[in-house]
Design an enzyme around this catalytic site. Structure first.
Site: not given
Ligand code: M6R
Length: 646
Positions: A102, A128-129, A519, A641
């Site tokens: 990514w 990664n990072g 949401e 993700k």
């Molecule tokens: O792993 P997390 O719950 O901390 O992630 C937070 C957001 O990056 C995550 O919820 C993001 O908004 C998703 N793509 C939502 O569908």
């Protein structure tokens, strides 16, 4: 945010790496690559390709995955697996690393794809990072005559490793020296031609799991990539280094001192990380919500001899004494998270204020961390994170702790940084969530927040006996009500097929429903790429209504009976500007019949809990629009993700 894998054992590494990367594609998918220590040439063979993993497989095998335009997705999947199986004929070798990217530094391209190597190609690294001081390091390396091939920050790691290796002749020491000079975040995998029996891995901020097998060992950014081989893992801690051989794994701290620690056993099985007959992970995960909710609720609900819910307990997470202390001392609740988890926090704010009457503020972590927030005695700090690795959320957590707040984490990831660094951890039992768009993690986060807020309310004497029993009874029935919505999904699919070309979509609602609108709108944006916004319904007339025209779809979420009339008036206002209107509601009094072109009915429950139900049609709507528009809902463009960088 990039996925890394690594293998050392007796099998051919290439298909193992590619199958592992396939499980991590949700972390990044703009390019992919592998590096394998070839047995026949004793050299490191690197193959990389821009685009999805299948292009890398096609490059290695020189065959195409999709042999005809009419090939079904399922057949293409099968052929992909078949070709992966053949890749070992092209690259032999039992030690290797792989990466799915990514992009952060440098556009997606073959050159910028990982692995990166030193000039001679004897050392390869995946990362990664973000190396925050890469500019300085790069200039210094360039002044030492190094010519860079890519625009990535990662390439500095490869050249630094080489620099220290030339001086120490010891790859482990070279890794140690290199890590001491990196600022920022990393999870890395390193192989070296001169040490063909091992793979070295390390992490700071970015997650890394070491899978411990029988005569073979693995690294991966996330558990699903190693699950088909082993359920015994080490979650590497901050600044730890692992050296993997085929028959054992050694762990070290950042000073190179050995650490002895047992493995963690992973309970999920492979099915949980596979599509199981669904076209996409997103659809599968939407359908897993009844069982994910049931598991999450049952983990905290007590039942009497009559089988009825009799109470809630968080005693596994917070000893009863400390829980009482938290509750009685709670002056304010502060909730912080990102994205979907933040939206869960917004619902949580309404729940805590309703059930526990504790003032609650909610903030996005990326803002909170830079605001010099006012926190003090009596503030209960809640962080929510599916992955438990989100960089902003972690920074907010650390800041809150440094200011003395007690931190409760709600997370889906056992062993994650958030779970390790918080004072108390409440797990959502959603199982692995693979699709980038969060669905079952969100509804299980809501379940935890509702239960916690009811417990607070009970302990503070806000909720009396009768009301508590009624609420618990209603709450226990929520999972089966979600199932009822899923059973009626055809209505949402049909509606999506008439609306997926709209240019503007607005979600509106009041109170809990305005939180659910946030949401619902995010879900639609993420996977359909349709322009969608959420507004508190009462705000429409203060500006957004100027956007409404006949090409607008307005979806109202209506689960607050005392506000039905007000909301119906808001819907009338957009209807008279010729917007198409749809309503998600449990109402059967006909309150929305006149003003709405379409009504999606959801089951009735305690109105506060409707937020778990009302989001389900919105998730389905987003999914169907995505598919109808020809997108891949599991891998939305530009997203990853787990957002482990700022
Ligand atoms: O792993 P997390 O719950 O901390 O992630 C937070 C957001 O990056 C995550 O919820 C993001 O908004 C998703 N793509 C939502 O569908």
């Amino acid at each position: 945010m990039c996925g890394i894998v690594g293998y050392v054992g007796c099998r051919n590494a290439t298909p193992v790496l590619l199958n592992g990367l396939r499980k991590l594609e949700y972390r990044g998918y703009d390019s992919a690559g592998i590096a394998v220590l070839s047995k026949s040439s004793d050299e490191i063979v690197v193959k990389k390709s821009k685009g999805a993993l299948k292009f890398l497989v096609e490059k290695i095998t020189k065959e195409v995955v999709r042999t005809s335009e009419s090939m079904s997705d399922a057949d293409a999947d099968r052929r992909f697996s078949e070709l992966v199986g053949k890749t070992g004929d092209f690259i032999d070798g039992c030690v290797g690393i792989g990466h799915t990217r990514w992009a952060t530094h440098g556009e997606p391209s073959d050159l910028n794809a990982h692995p990166h190597t030193n000039v001679s190609g004897s050392i390869a690294v995946v990362h990664n990072g973000i190396v925050e001081n890469y500019g300085k390091l790069k200039s210094w390396l360039q002044s030492n005559g190094i010519v860079f091939k890519s625009q990535t920050d990662t390439e500095v790691i490869a050249h630094l490793l080489n620099y220290f290796y030339e001086r120490t002749n010891n790859i482990f020491n070279a890794v140690l020296e290199t890590l001491h000079r990196l600022e920022g975040s990393y999870a890395i995998g390193v192989i070296c031609r001169d040490f063909p029996d091992r793979l070295i891995a390390a992490r700071k901020e970015s997650p890394l799991v070491v899978g411990v097998g029988n005569g073979e060992n693995f690294i991966a950014s996330d558990v699903p990539a190693v699950l088909e081989h082993t359920r015994e893992v080490h979650f590497l801690e901050q600044n730890e280094i692992a050296v993997l051989y085929s028959d054992h794994v050694d762990l070290f701290n950042s000073e190179g001192e050995k650490i002895v620690r047992g493995t963690t056993h992973i309970d999920w099985n492979m099915d949980a990380a596979e599509k199981g007959g669904y076209a996409h992970f997103m659809l599968k995960e939407i359908h897993e919500q009844p069982s994910a909710l049931e598991n999450t609720i049952r983990a905290h609900m007590l039942f009497g001899d009559d089988g009825k819910p009799s109470g809630l307990t968080f005693s596994k997470e917070i000893e009863p004494e400390r829980f009482r202390e938290l509750v009685s001392g709670a002056r304010r609740i502060v909730i912080t998270a990102c994205g979907t988890a933040y939206h869960a926090g917004v619902v949580g704010k309404y729940a805590f204020e309703k059930f526990a009457r504790v003032p609650t503020v909610v903030d996005v972590a990326s803002e909170f961390r830079y605001r010099n927030p006012i926190l003090g005695e009596g503030d209960v700090f809640i962080v929510i994170s599916q992955s438990g690795e989100t960089a902003d959320t972690l920074a907010a957590l650390r800041l809150a702790k440094s200011k003395g707040a007690k931190v409760i984490a709600i997370t889906n990831s056992v062993g994650s940084s958030v779970s390790r660094e918080s004072d108390f951890v409440i797990y959502t039992l959603a199982g692995p969530e693979i699709a980038v768009a969060s669905t079952k993690a969100y509804t299980t986060q809501l379940a935890c927040l509702y239960m916690l807020s009811m417990m607070f309310g009970r302990e503070r004497g806000i909720i009396g006996d009768g009301e508590y029993a009624r609420l618990l009874g209603e709450f226990a029935a929520v999972p089966e009500k979600v199932q009822q919505i899923l059973d009626e999904k055809a209505a949402v699919q049909k509606f999506a097929s008439s609306q997926f070309n709209k240019s503007k979509i607005f979600y509106i609602g009041r109170q809990f429903d305005s939180a659910s609108s946030l949401e619902s709108a995010l879900k639609l944006k993420e996977v359909s790429y349709m322009h969608c916004e959420a507004f508190a319904a009462g705000e429409l007339k203060h500006g957004p209504i100027a956007l409404v025209d006949p090409d607008t779809l307005v979806i109202a979420i209506a689960t607050e009976p005392p506000l039905f009339e007000k909301l119906a008036s808001n819907i009338e206002e957009v209807k008279s500007r010729r917007a198409v209107t749809m309503c998600i509601t449990q109402d059967d009094s006909g309150a929305f019949e006149k003003c709405c072109d379409e009504i999606i009915k959801i089951p009735a429950t305690e109105s506060a809990f409707e937020s778990i139900l009302s989001v389900v049609p919105a998730q389905l709507f987003a999914y169907y629009c995505s598919v109808l528009r020809g997108n891949d809902p599991d891998k939305p463009r530009n997203l990853a993700k787990s957002v482990t960088v700022e």
